[in-house]
Design a protein around this motif. Structure first.
Motif, PDB file in Angstrom:
ATOM      1  N   ASN A 220       0.820  -1.209   0.000  1.00 48.52           N
ATOM      2  CA  ASN A 220       0.000   0.000   0.000  1.00 48.52           C
ATOM      3  C   ASN A 220       0.858   1.265   0.000  1.00 48.52           C
ATOM      4  OD1 ASN A 220      -2.040  -1.851   0.148  1.00 48.52           O
ATOM      5  ND2 ASN A 220      -2.573  -1.435   2.279  1.00 48.52           N
ATOM      6  N   CYS A 221       0.243   2.383   0.397  1.00 50.90           N
ATOM      7  CA  CYS A 221       0.887   3.701   0.311  1.00 50.90           C
ATOM      8  C   CYS A 221       1.381   4.171   1.680  1.00 50.90           C
ATOM      9  CB  CYS A 221      -0.098   4.738  -0.214  1.00 50.90           C
ATOM     10  SG  CYS A 221      -0.963   4.231  -1.699  1.00 50.90           S
ATOM     11  N   ARG A 222       2.661   4.508   1.742  1.00 53.36           N
ATOM     12  CA  ARG A 222       3.226   4.975   3.004  1.00 53.36           C
ATOM     13  C   ARG A 222       2.665   6.348   3.398  1.00 53.36           C
ATOM     14  NH1 ARG A 222       9.617   3.894   3.228  1.00 53.36           N
ATOM     15  NH2 ARG A 222       9.093   1.960   2.140  1.00 53.36           N
ATOM     16  N   ALA A 223       2.280   7.135   2.386  1.00 54.84           N
ATOM     17  CA  ALA A 223       1.733   8.469   2.677  1.00 54.84           C
ATOM     18  C   ALA A 223       0.392   8.369   3.417  1.00 54.84           C
ATOM     19  CB  ALA A 223       1.554   9.259   1.380  1.00 54.84           C
ATOM     20  N   ILE A 224      -0.308   7.262   3.225  1.00 53.27           N
ATOM     21  CA  ILE A 224      -1.605   7.067   3.883  1.00 53.27           C
ATOM     22  C   ILE A 224      -1.426   6.311   5.198  1.00 53.27           C
ATOM     23  CG2 ILE A 224      -3.887   5.976   3.657  1.00 53.27           C
ATOM     24  CD1 ILE A 224      -3.595   8.303   1.785  1.00 53.27           C
ATOM     25  N   CYS A 225      -0.534   5.344   5.212  1.00 50.76           N
ATOM     26  CA  CYS A 225      -0.273   4.543   6.416  1.00 50.76           C
ATOM     27  C   CYS A 225       1.227   4.262   6.454  1.00 50.76           C
ATOM     28  CB  CYS A 225      -1.087   3.248   6.369  1.00 50.76           C
ATOM     29  SG  CYS A 225      -0.885   2.203   7.815  1.00 50.76           S
ATOM     30  N   ASP A 226       1.891   4.871   7.428  1.00 52.31           N
ATOM     31  CA  ASP A 226       3.352   4.837   7.462  1.00 52.31           C
ATOM     32  C   ASP A 226       3.860   3.493   7.992  1.00 52.31           C
ATOM     33  OD1 ASP A 226       5.977   5.514   7.353  1.00 52.31           O
ATOM     34  OD2 ASP A 226       5.952   6.801   9.134  1.00 52.31           O
ATOM     35  N   HIS A 227       4.030   2.575   7.083  1.00 49.79           N
ATOM     36  CA  HIS A 227       4.533   1.241   7.421  1.00 49.79           C
ATOM     37  C   HIS A 227       5.596   0.880   6.382  1.00 49.79           C
ATOM     38  CE1 HIS A 227       4.741  -3.083   7.990  1.00 49.79           C
ATOM     39  NE2 HIS A 227       4.034  -2.950   9.098  1.00 49.79           N
ATOM     40  N   PRO A 228       6.707   0.280   6.816  1.00 48.16           N
ATOM     41  CA  PRO A 228       7.779  -0.018   5.849  1.00 48.16           C
ATOM     42  C   PRO A 228       7.349  -0.939   4.701  1.00 48.16           C
ATOM     43  CG  PRO A 228       8.229  -1.010   8.020  1.00 48.16           C
ATOM     44  CD  PRO A 228       7.093  -0.060   8.194  1.00 48.16           C
ATOM     45  N   ARG A 229       6.286  -1.726   4.899  1.00 44.79           N
ATOM     46  CA  ARG A 229       5.796  -2.581   3.818  1.00 44.79           C
ATOM     47  C   ARG A 229       5.037  -1.786   2.753  1.00 44.79           C
ATOM     48  NH1 ARG A 229       4.706  -5.274   1.264  1.00 44.79           N
ATOM     49  NH2 ARG A 229       3.423  -7.120   1.577  1.00 44.79           N
ATOM     50  N   ASN A 230       4.713  -0.541   3.075  1.00 46.95           N
ATOM     51  CA  ASN A 230       4.034   0.295   2.096  1.00 46.95           C
ATOM     52  C   ASN A 230       5.050   1.112   1.295  1.00 46.95           C
ATOM     53  OD1 ASN A 230       1.602  -0.729   2.940  1.00 46.95           O
ATOM     54  ND2 ASN A 230       1.145   0.986   4.320  1.00 46.95           N
ATOM     55  N   MET A 231       4.608   1.672   0.176  1.00 40.48           N
ATOM     56  CA  MET A 231       5.519   2.349  -0.740  1.00 40.48           C
ATOM     57  C   MET A 231       5.422   3.864  -0.624  1.00 40.48           C
ATOM     58  SD  MET A 231       4.770  -0.119  -3.981  1.00 40.48           S
ATOM     59  CE  MET A 231       5.847   0.697  -5.155  1.00 40.48           C
ATOM     60  N   ASP A 267      -9.044   4.338   0.479  1.00 40.23           N
ATOM     61  CA  ASP A 267      -8.269   5.591   0.544  1.00 40.23           C
ATOM     62  C   ASP A 267      -6.889   5.405  -0.113  1.00 40.23           C
ATOM     63  OD1 ASP A 267     -10.312   6.868   1.876  1.00 40.23           O
ATOM     64  OD2 ASP A 267      -9.396   6.693   3.872  1.00 40.23           O
ATOM     65  N   HIS A 268      -6.305   4.219   0.067  1.00 38.39           N
ATOM     66  CA  HIS A 268      -5.013   3.943  -0.588  1.00 38.39           C
ATOM     67  C   HIS A 268      -5.172   3.932  -2.102  1.00 38.39           C
ATOM     68  CE1 HIS A 268      -2.465   2.790   2.949  1.00 38.39           C
ATOM     69  NE2 HIS A 268      -3.658   2.580   3.498  1.00 38.39           N
ATOM     70  N   MET A 269      -6.258   3.346  -2.572  1.00 43.47           N
ATOM     71  CA  MET A 269      -6.513   3.339  -4.025  1.00 43.47           C
ATOM     72  C   MET A 269      -6.643   4.778  -4.538  1.00 43.47           C
ATOM     73  SD  MET A 269      -9.223   0.236  -4.476  1.00 43.47           S
ATOM     74  CE  MET A 269      -8.640  -1.459  -4.596  1.00 43.47           C
TER      75      MET A 269
END
Ligand SMILES: [Zn+2]
Length: 337
Positions: A220-231, A267-269
């Motif tokens: 998913n998106c780091r800007a929406i959810c700050d997790h290292p698995r997101n981009m 929201d990520h989409m």
């Protein structure tokens, strides 16, 4: 649900680029963290179960037409025989497909996906999550390709011979020489390179080396959810510039820190679409690999709720179809054929 939205969902060719169901169907696997990974091997994939998230009846109920099944061998989750474990999981996959010939078909290219779906079957494609399973031998990529694998992630969570995983952020390590060679070999074979789980340095190395578009099968998106698995946004833009696609992951901790739901997943989409347009986002649920689910996405039967949400947000039908599967299909056709 609105009949028209329901029809749109069932009519669209829906593709999900990541589930961990083979892990549940393989008797060797036990998961230390959660009883969700009960051994479902005796149950079989053709039976509707209340355990986990995915089986054939529920895939059909959820309108999923093409499901990518990950063969995974991360060290913290598997016995220390990665190649053997992967081969066993592929055997489970083939056995379940053979047991259910009326409802599911193994596929290895775009044409086979379309044929399976037209024949009323779920198209099932194999991927590898963590190339630990090649045990350092590039030739194994060719072997796995012959066994039907069409998507490979270089690394799972932990560093291997090819790359560092997201949990290795401290090291900042990019691809090893072997990792670079693996990407080149995948290009040659027509195997999609999957950047989910790789650390940021490795992602940028892949973008430099890979010739074709790459996938982030479940990120998913780091800007929406700050997790290292997101981009990060920069990564999403680079992925899109290469005509890649990212499949949205339903893992609650990647969706929203406190309110994981179908709405916050969409929201990520929205964010990806705002950044790079509607051609680079799809589904990558991670079902049967996540210990809990967002509200409204409790298992694969709930997939239509995403379509409802997209339509409510004003997405055009054409773009809904792209997001549900059209984008992933385009990538598959381009890389695999
Ligand atoms: Zn994963």
């Amino acid at each position: 649900m609105d009949d028209e939205v329901s029809r749109l969902h069932m009519d669209a060719l829906v593709v999900d680029t990541h589930c961990d169901t083979l892990k549940c169907l393989s008797p060797r696997f036990t998961h230390p963290r959660d009883s969700m990974w009960d051994d479902r091997s005796t149950l079989g994939f053709g039976e509707r179960s209340s355990l986990g998230h995915v089986d054939i009846p529920r895939l059909r109920e959820g309108g999923v037409d093409c499901q990518v099944f990950a063969v995974s061998s991360a060290r913290e989750r598997a016995p220390p025989y990665p190649l053997r474990t992967a081969l066993e999981m592929i055997e489970v996959f083939n056995r379940e497909c053979e047991r259910n010939p009326e409802t599911i078909a193994p596929v290895t290219c775009h044409r086979e996906i379309v044929e399976a779906v037209e024949g009323g079957r779920v198209a099932a494609m194999l991927s590898i999550e963590g190339a630990d399973v090649i045990e350092g031998e590039l030739s194994m990529l060719g072997v796995f390709h012959r066994l039907g694998v069409r998507m490979v992630g270089l690394v799972h969570s932990l560093r291997n011979l090819l790359a560092d995983g997201v949990t290795d952020r401290r090291t900042g390590g990019g691809l090893s020489e072997l990792g670079v060679q693996a990407v080149e070999e995948m290009d040659r074979l027509g195997v999609i390179v999957d950047v989910s789980h790789i650390n940021d340095a490795g992602f940028w190395d892949v973008m430099e080396v890979a010739r074709g578009p790459v996938i982030a099968s479940h990120s998913n998106c780091r800007a929406i959810c700050d997790h290292p698995r997101n981009m990060t946004d920069e990564m999403i833009v680079a992925l899109a510039e290469g005509d890649g696609v990212m499949g949205m992951n339903f893992a609650p901790s990647f969706v929203h820190p406190t309110r994981p739901s179908v709405e916050t997943m969409v929201d990520h989409m929205d964010h990806v679409v705002e950044l790079v347009g509607p051609d680079h986002v799809g589904l990558g649920s991670d079902f049967d690999g996540i210990p809990s689910t967002p509200v409204g996405l409790e298992d694969v039967t709930k997939m239509p709720s995403i379509t409802v949400e997209l339509v409510e947000r004003g997405y055009r039908e054409e773009d809904v179809r792209k997001i549900l599967g059209g984008n992933h299909l385009r990538l598959i056709k381009q890389v695999i054929g």
